[in-house]
Design an enzyme around this catalytic site. Sequence first.
Site, PDB file in Angstrom:
ATOM      1  CE  LYS A  15      -2.984   2.643   3.125  1.00 28.02           C
ATOM      2  NZ  LYS A  15      -3.602   2.684   4.473  1.00 28.02           N
TER       3      LYS A  15
ATOM      4  CG  ASP B 164      -5.124   8.437   4.498  1.00 20.82           C
ATOM      5  OD1 ASP B 164      -6.005   9.006   3.808  1.00 20.82           O
ATOM      6  OD2 ASP B 164      -5.366   7.541   5.320  1.00 20.82           O
TER       7      ASP B 164
ATOM      8  CE  LYS C  77      -5.913   9.205   7.908  1.00 16.82           C
ATOM      9  NZ  LYS C  77      -6.386   8.083   8.745  1.00 16.82           N
TER      10      LYS C  77
ATOM     11  CG  ASP D 170      -1.746   5.431   5.093  1.00 16.52           C
ATOM     12  OD1 ASP D 170      -1.655   4.420   5.818  1.00 16.52           O
ATOM     13  OD2 ASP D 170      -2.792   5.730   4.496  1.00 16.52           O
TER      14      ASP D 170
ATOM     15  CG  ASP E  66      -9.313   7.767   7.043  1.00 20.25           C
ATOM     16  OD1 ASP E  66      -8.266   7.842   6.357  1.00 20.25           O
ATOM     17  OD2 ASP E  66      -9.295   7.740   8.286  1.00 20.25           O
TER      18      ASP E  66
ATOM     19  CD  GLU F   1      -6.461   5.478   2.640  1.00 14.00           C
ATOM     20  OE1 GLU F   1      -5.339   5.052   2.963  1.00 14.00           O
ATOM     21  OE2 GLU F   1      -7.341   5.772   3.481  1.00 14.00           O
TER      22      GLU F   1
ATOM     23  NE  ARG G  11     -10.538  -0.926   4.133  1.00 12.78           N
ATOM     24  CZ  ARG G  11     -11.020  -1.079   5.370  1.00 12.78           C
ATOM     25  NH1 ARG G  11     -12.197  -1.663   5.562  1.00 12.78           N
ATOM     26  NH2 ARG G  11     -10.333  -0.649   6.409  1.00 12.78           N
TER      27      ARG G  11
END
Length: 497
Positions: free
Chosen positions: A266, A271, A278, A289, A348, A350, A352
Site C-alpha cells: 500500500k 492520507d 482525519k 501511510d 478514509d 482507502e 483497501r
Amino acid sequence: MDFEIVNGDVASCETECLVVGIEADGQLSPSAQALDTAAQGYISDIVGGGDIQGKTAETLLLQKVPGVSARRVLLVGLGASDERNDRNYRKIVKSAMGAIKGVRTESAVFSLDGLGSNDDDQYRQLRHLIEWAGAELYIYDETKSKKADPLALNKLAILLSEDDTELGEYALLDGVALINGISTARDLGNLPGNICTPTYLAEQAIALAAEHEALETTILDEDEMRQLGMHSLLSVGNGSDQPSKLIVMHYKGGSEEDKNHVLVGKGITFDTGGISLKPGASMDEMKFDMCGAASVFGAMTALCEMNLELNVVGIVAAAENMPSGRATKPGDIVTTMSGQTVEILNTDAEGRLVLCDALTYAERFEPETVVDVATLTGACIVALGHQATGLLSNDDTLANDLLEAGNQAADKAWRLPLWDEYQEQLDSNFADIANIGGPPAGTITAACFLSRFTKSYRWAHLDIAGVAWNSKGKEKGATGRCVPLLTQHLMNLAAED
C-alpha cells in the site's frame, strides 16, 4: 561502513574499541576472562568492585587496559542466561552501539562468544548483531539544511574462530543486505509527502532496476490503469493533483519455470482521509501511510543484494488521498478491476481500495503466493499494540510460513481469524460490497474485503499499522518493519527450491 569477520586472540585484537560480555553477578565471559588473564586480573578487580554487575545492557568503558592491544574495552552486561532472548539481545546491541558512538571511535570489534542470546543458531545470532548494530547507525537528515556530523565509526567487526568464519561471512552478507533494505524502507517512510509522491516512488523503482540486472520495473500511469478497469485504485487519487501510479518490480532470480511470489504494498504517500477528513492532531504522521510500499521496496532491495534464486514481483499501488471538488465522496460506488462494485462509505478506508485492484492485477503473474503489506487499520493497534504485525490469510501453510519467518527474523506477527461470519459486515444495499464493516473487528473486516479479490491464489495480508513507525521523541520515524519478516520469508522460499 565496512563490516567484517576477524580472527585471532582477543587480547591481541587491534581495534579502537573491543566489546566483551559480562554475565549476571559479574561472571566473566570467555573473552572477558581472556582479557583479564592478559591484564593480570585488572578486569576482575573492576567487576569485583561493583562498577558493573552484568545486568542486561549495562555498559562500562575501560581505557588502555594493560596487556590488551585494543585501545578501549567496552564491558556490556549480558544478564542471566534465562533472560537472553531476542528482545534483550537487541537491548544489548543497542546499548553497546550507543557507548561506541559516544566516544567517536573509528573501529569496533564485538566478541560476545555467542552469549548475547540463548539461541543455538549462531548464524541467526550473528546476523542479528549486524542488522541491529546497523540500525543504530541510521541517520535521517535528507530534509535538514544542516546535515548530521558524519559518524566517526567506519569499521565494525565480529571476532570469531577460524572454524566459524565461513558461517559468519554468510551472516554478515545477509545482515548487510537487510540493513540496506531496512534503511531503504526507513528513508522512504521518513520523507515528507511533498517529496515522496507516487511519481517519486516510481522513480525510485526505476533507479533500483538500473542498479540490478535481475530486476525489471514497469510503471502504469492513470490512463493505463483506467483501460484495465482499476477504478477503485483511481478513485483514491481523484482529489489529488498528484497522479496515481501502479509500480511493478519483477525480480527474475529463478528459472523461467519457477512460479512467481508476489509482494503487494500500500503506497498512500499522504492520507488526509479524503472527504472523511482525519482529525488534525498527528495528521503529519500520515506520510507514513506508504510504509507498506516502503517495506516492499526494502524487501526487493535486500532480495537483489542477496541474489536469491527466486522469482519475485513487487507491486506498489501508489496514490495520494486528498479532499477536493474532484474527490471521491462517501456513498460513491466504483467498479474494481475484478468487476465487483464497491460502495465507499468512508473515504478514509482507502488502502483497501488501492490494494484490491493491485491484488487483481497480481493474477496475471500466475503467482505461487501473494503477500500484501499495508498500514491498513487503526484497529490493528488496538488489538496488537505496537509489537506485532497483524496476519490474516486464506492459506494455513502460507500463514504458518510467515509466522515462522517473523520469529526467525525477530519481526513478529500474530494471526487473526478470517472467518466467513465477518464477511456479512461488508454487505451493501447498493453495491457488491461496502468498503467498511463498522467498528467491530476492523482489522478482520478489512482483510475480509481484500479476500474477495484473492480467491485464485494463496494469499496473506500483513497489517503493519502498529509497527511501521514510532510516534514519540527522538525515536519518531519509520522503523523499516516488516522488511526482516518479508526478506526471511523469501530466503526460506529460495532455500526450499
